[in-house]
Design a protein around this motif. Structure first.
Motif, PDB file in Angstrom:
ATOM      1  N   ALA A  25       6.818 -35.310  39.886  1.00  0.00           N
ATOM      2  CA  ALA A  25       7.763 -34.331  40.403  1.00  0.00           C
ATOM      3  C   ALA A  25       9.012 -34.279  39.523  1.00  0.00           C
ATOM      4  O   ALA A  25       9.597 -33.224  39.335  1.00  0.00           O
ATOM      5  N   ILE A  26       9.375 -35.423  38.947  1.00  0.00           N
ATOM      6  CA  ILE A  26      10.606 -35.473  38.163  1.00  0.00           C
ATOM      7  C   ILE A  26      10.463 -34.721  36.844  1.00  0.00           C
ATOM      8  O   ILE A  26      11.329 -33.961  36.454  1.00  0.00           O
ATOM      9  N   LYS A  27       9.321 -34.914  36.161  1.00  0.00           N
ATOM     10  CA  LYS A  27       9.219 -34.277  34.837  1.00  0.00           C
ATOM     11  C   LYS A  27       8.463 -32.940  34.915  1.00  0.00           C
ATOM     12  O   LYS A  27       7.623 -32.638  34.096  1.00  0.00           O
ATOM     13  N   THR A  28       8.810 -32.162  35.929  1.00  0.00           N
ATOM     14  CA  THR A  28       8.151 -30.867  36.090  1.00  0.00           C
ATOM     15  C   THR A  28       8.521 -29.900  34.973  1.00  0.00           C
ATOM     16  O   THR A  28       9.688 -29.701  34.675  1.00  0.00           O
ATOM     17  N   SER A  29       7.530 -29.335  34.329  1.00  0.00           N
ATOM     18  CA  SER A  29       7.759 -28.221  33.409  1.00  0.00           C
ATOM     19  C   SER A  29       6.732 -27.168  33.801  1.00  0.00           C
ATOM     20  O   SER A  29       5.786 -27.473  34.505  1.00  0.00           O
ATOM     21  N   PRO A  30       6.905 -25.914  33.349  1.00  0.00           N
ATOM     22  CA  PRO A  30       5.975 -24.866  33.770  1.00  0.00           C
ATOM     23  C   PRO A  30       4.522 -25.282  33.536  1.00  0.00           C
ATOM     24  O   PRO A  30       4.219 -25.891  32.512  1.00  0.00           O
ATOM     25  N   SER A  31       3.648 -24.971  34.483  1.00  0.00           N
ATOM     26  CA  SER A  31       2.247 -25.340  34.322  1.00  0.00           C
ATOM     27  C   SER A  31       1.658 -24.591  33.135  1.00  0.00           C
ATOM     28  O   SER A  31       1.999 -23.442  32.902  1.00  0.00           O
ATOM     29  N   PRO A  32       0.767 -25.249  32.396  1.00  0.00           N
ATOM     30  CA  PRO A  32       0.115 -24.553  31.286  1.00  0.00           C
ATOM     31  C   PRO A  32      -0.726 -23.397  31.810  1.00  0.00           C
ATOM     32  O   PRO A  32      -1.244 -23.457  32.918  1.00  0.00           O
ATOM     33  N   THR A  33      -0.831 -22.355  31.007  1.00  0.00           N
ATOM     34  CA  THR A  33      -1.643 -21.204  31.396  1.00  0.00           C
ATOM     35  C   THR A  33      -2.533 -20.791  30.232  1.00  0.00           C
ATOM     36  O   THR A  33      -2.271 -21.150  29.088  1.00  0.00           O
ATOM     37  N   VAL A  34      -3.573 -20.047  30.559  1.00  0.00           N
ATOM     38  CA  VAL A  34      -4.434 -19.474  29.529  1.00  0.00           C
ATOM     39  C   VAL A  34      -4.252 -17.962  29.550  1.00  0.00           C
ATOM     40  O   VAL A  34      -4.355 -17.329  30.594  1.00  0.00           O
ATOM     41  N   ASP A  35      -3.930 -17.404  28.387  1.00  0.00           N
ATOM     42  CA  ASP A  35      -3.723 -15.963  28.236  1.00  0.00           C
ATOM     43  C   ASP A  35      -4.933 -15.396  27.481  1.00  0.00           C
ATOM     44  O   ASP A  35      -5.202 -15.802  26.348  1.00  0.00           O
ATOM     45  N   ASP A  36      -5.671 -14.500  28.133  1.00  0.00           N
ATOM     46  CA  ASP A  36      -6.894 -13.952  27.529  1.00  0.00           C
ATOM     47  C   ASP A  36      -6.627 -12.813  26.548  1.00  0.00           C
ATOM     48  O   ASP A  36      -7.562 -12.242  25.987  1.00  0.00           O
ATOM     49  N   GLY A  37      -5.372 -12.446  26.359  1.00  0.00           N
ATOM     50  CA  GLY A  37      -5.051 -11.387  25.414  1.00  0.00           C
ATOM     51  C   GLY A  37      -5.319 -10.016  25.987  1.00  0.00           C
ATOM     52  O   GLY A  37      -5.305  -9.862  27.200  1.00  0.00           O
ATOM     53  N   PRO A  38      -5.576  -9.012  25.171  1.00  0.00           N
ATOM     54  CA  PRO A  38      -5.777  -9.067  23.706  1.00  0.00           C
ATOM     55  C   PRO A  38      -4.477  -9.298  22.937  1.00  0.00           C
ATOM     56  O   PRO A  38      -3.395  -9.035  23.452  1.00  0.00           O
ATOM     57  N   PHE A  39      -4.622  -9.789  21.702  1.00  0.00           N
ATOM     58  CA  PHE A  39      -3.474 -10.113  20.868  1.00  0.00           C
ATOM     59  C   PHE A  39      -3.501  -9.279  19.591  1.00  0.00           C
ATOM     60  O   PHE A  39      -4.548  -8.784  19.193  1.00  0.00           O
ATOM     61  N   PRO A  40      -2.325  -9.160  18.938  1.00  0.00           N
ATOM     62  CA  PRO A  40      -2.284  -8.414  17.669  1.00  0.00           C
ATOM     63  C   PRO A  40      -3.153  -9.086  16.605  1.00  0.00           C
ATOM     64  O   PRO A  40      -3.416 -10.292  16.686  1.00  0.00           O
ATOM     65  N   ALA A  41      -3.590  -8.295  15.614  1.00  0.00           N
ATOM     66  CA  ALA A  41      -4.440  -8.835  14.549  1.00  0.00           C
ATOM     67  C   ALA A  41      -3.726  -9.966  13.805  1.00  0.00           C
ATOM     68  O   ALA A  41      -4.323 -10.973  13.454  1.00  0.00           O
ATOM     69  N   ASP A  42      -2.418  -9.791  13.585  1.00  0.00           N
ATOM     70  CA  ASP A  42      -1.630 -10.874  12.987  1.00  0.00           C
ATOM     71  C   ASP A  42      -1.058 -11.702  14.127  1.00  0.00           C
ATOM     72  O   ASP A  42      -0.074 -11.334  14.756  1.00  0.00           O
ATOM     73  N   LEU A  43      -1.705 -12.803  14.422  1.00  0.00           N
ATOM     74  CA  LEU A  43      -1.296 -13.647  15.539  1.00  0.00           C
ATOM     75  C   LEU A  43      -0.652 -14.921  14.984  1.00  0.00           C
ATOM     76  O   LEU A  43      -1.327 -15.741  14.355  1.00  0.00           O
ATOM     77  N   ASN A  44       0.650 -15.057  15.186  1.00  0.00           N
ATOM     78  CA  ASN A  44       1.390 -16.224  14.715  1.00  0.00           C
ATOM     79  C   ASN A  44       1.149 -16.534  13.229  1.00  0.00           C
ATOM     80  O   ASN A  44       1.091 -17.695  12.822  1.00  0.00           O
ATOM     81  N   GLY A  45       1.011 -15.490  12.439  1.00  0.00           N
ATOM     82  CA  GLY A  45       0.969 -15.677  10.983  1.00  0.00           C
ATOM     83  C   GLY A  45      -0.403 -15.666  10.350  1.00  0.00           C
ATOM     84  O   GLY A  45      -0.515 -15.793   9.137  1.00  0.00           O
TER      85      GLY A  45
END
Ligand SMILES: *[C@@H]1O[C@H](CO)[C@@H](O)[C@H](O)[C@H]1NC(C)=O
Ligand SMILES: *[C@@H]1O[C@H](CO)[C@@H](O)[C@H](O)[C@H]1NC(C)=O
Ligand SMILES: CC(=O)N[C@H]1CO[C@H](CO)[C@@H](O)[C@@H]1O
Length: 380
Positions: A25-45
């Motif tokens: 409870a103390i070290k709560t950070s946003p829960s991880p999520t999975v994003d199915d996209g779609p994403f741009p052709a240039d994704l993070n370089g």
């Protein structure tokens, strides 16, 4: 009233001994999520087109929001016709409780990406495996946190574990999340670290020409600063990468399109929209593999139930820091004909398969022979 209850709660927290519930409870950070996209052709370089739909695992690490790109190939799938469109039906729901699905995770090397595993993933999928293929943080279509991230093999293993727990279910039911880990080159070094950290969640371990079969600095490689490595990283381009891979990955072979595609994929990241962050990140990755040996812990790899397979092309001569070492040091490094046998002796229950005529990337150089050996062992 509210204040009273809050202070009562606080007092009871202080009085009770720390419990797992309280700690989480103390070290709560946003829960991880999975994003199915779609994403741009240039994704993070990286603008390379991947053979299956790309998804993003969004999570927090070292106080930063990061994205880890990955492909999740169901058993018996062929590459989609329109690779950039996530056209396959999402199987998010049914995967979680499918205990009997055999799952393989493929870890790429430093000069490759998840996409480079295309042929291996097709073969494994056809053999009935679900295949999960991440791009590590700092690589390819994943975030490139550059100078603001502490790179360690432990951190990359932890990130990978987080992705798997999100996809396959919680850590509470360990049998539901045990996977076969296959790693090539730097991915092999990472796979060994992963097996050391998560022995009960590793069904089998497969190392393909892993780096880190020796401790280069202990053999005389001088330390090179991250700043100096970054200069070299910034100068990487198609010609330099191709020359390196010809000499180390495919020695004595005629250059082919099958080799070229991965050189262009990587050169485009060095020249791409995140070029500077990538160079900084890769300088840290070189520092990571040089300063964090795993070889001393090989005897501690608690034999996974299905054992360990070490696949080694003997013409390989990869050694980190060889380029900036004295000739007499260079001569000591990268003898895979000796290193493979040493590692196979040190790792409990390890099967060694050597390819006398192949280099650093046997899965690219002779896919049929490589996959034959891999499936023989996995299914045997
Ligand atoms: C991919 O990125 C590289 C480097 O920025 C660029 O030269 C190339 O034209 C791009 N390719 C596509 C298909 O956008
Ligand atoms: C050793 O590895 C083999 C696969 O090569 C496996 O079948 C066997 O169960 C393992 N034995 C032990 C004792 O772990
Ligand atoms: C660090 C960074 O730029 N991450 C980006 C990676 O790509 C996703 C999808 O486009 C973005 O949401 C992230 O911001």
């Amino acid at each position: 009233m509210k204040v009273f209850f809050l202070s009562l709660l606080f007092a009871s927290l202080l009085l009770s001994s720390p419990s797992p519930v309280l700690v989480s409870a103390i070290k709560t950070s946003p829960s991880p999520t999975v994003d199915d996209g779609p994403f741009p052709a240039d994704l993070n370089g990286s603008n390379f087109t991947y053979p299956w739909p790309v998804k993003l695992y969004r999570f927090t690490s070292q106080g930063r929001q990061l994205e880890m790109a990955f492909m999740d190939v169901p058993a018996k799938a062929t590459p989609s016709k329109e690779p950039s469109q996530p056209s396959q039906p999402s199987n998010k729901g049914n995967n979680k409780n499918k205990k009997n699905t055999k799952t393989v995770v493929l870890l790429h090397g430093r000069n490759f990406c998840a996409a480079t595993w295309q042929e291996t993933a097709s073969v494994l999928s056809a053999a009935g495996y679900r295949v999960i293929i991440p791009d590590q943080i700092g690589f390819c279509k994943s975030s490139k946190p550059g100078a603001a991230y502490q790179f360690s093999l432990h951190q990359l293993a932890l990130n990978t574990r987080g992705l798997l727990e999100t996809l396959l279910g919680g850590a509470t039911e360990s049998s539901a999340v045990a996977v076969t880990i296959i790693g090539h080159s730097m991915g092999g070094m990472l796979a060994a670290r992963y097996a050391l950290m998560y022995p009960s969640q590793t069904t089998a371990l497969v190392l393909v020409n892993p780096i880190g079969l020796e401790d280069w600095k202990a053999l005389g490689v001088p330390y090179q600063s991250i700043d100096d490595t970054a200069l070299a990283e910034r100068a990487s381009n198609y010609a330099s990468i191709r020359a390196y891979e010809q000499a180390t990955y495919y020695p004595g072979r005629e250059w082919t399109q099958a080799y070229d595609v991965w050189v262009r994929m990587l050169a485009n990241i060095y020249a791409g929209s995140k070029a500077e962050a990538f160079a900084l990140t890769q300088a840290r990755v070189v520092d990571m593999v040089l300063t964090q040996p795993v070889v001393y812990e090989f005897p501690l790899i608690k034999a996974p139930p299905r054992g360990t397979l070490l696949l080694v092309g003997l013409k390989d001569n990869t050694a980190i820091g060889k380029q900036w070492s004295l000739p007499e040091v260079q001569a000591r490094l990268g003898h895979y004909d000796v290193l493979g046998k040493q590692a196979a002796t040190a790792i409990p229950n390890c099967t060694l398969v050597e390819f006398s005529d192949l280099g650093h990337a046997p899965q690219i150089q002779e896919p049929a022979r490589f996959h034959g050996a891999l499936l023989d062992w996995l299914e045997g």
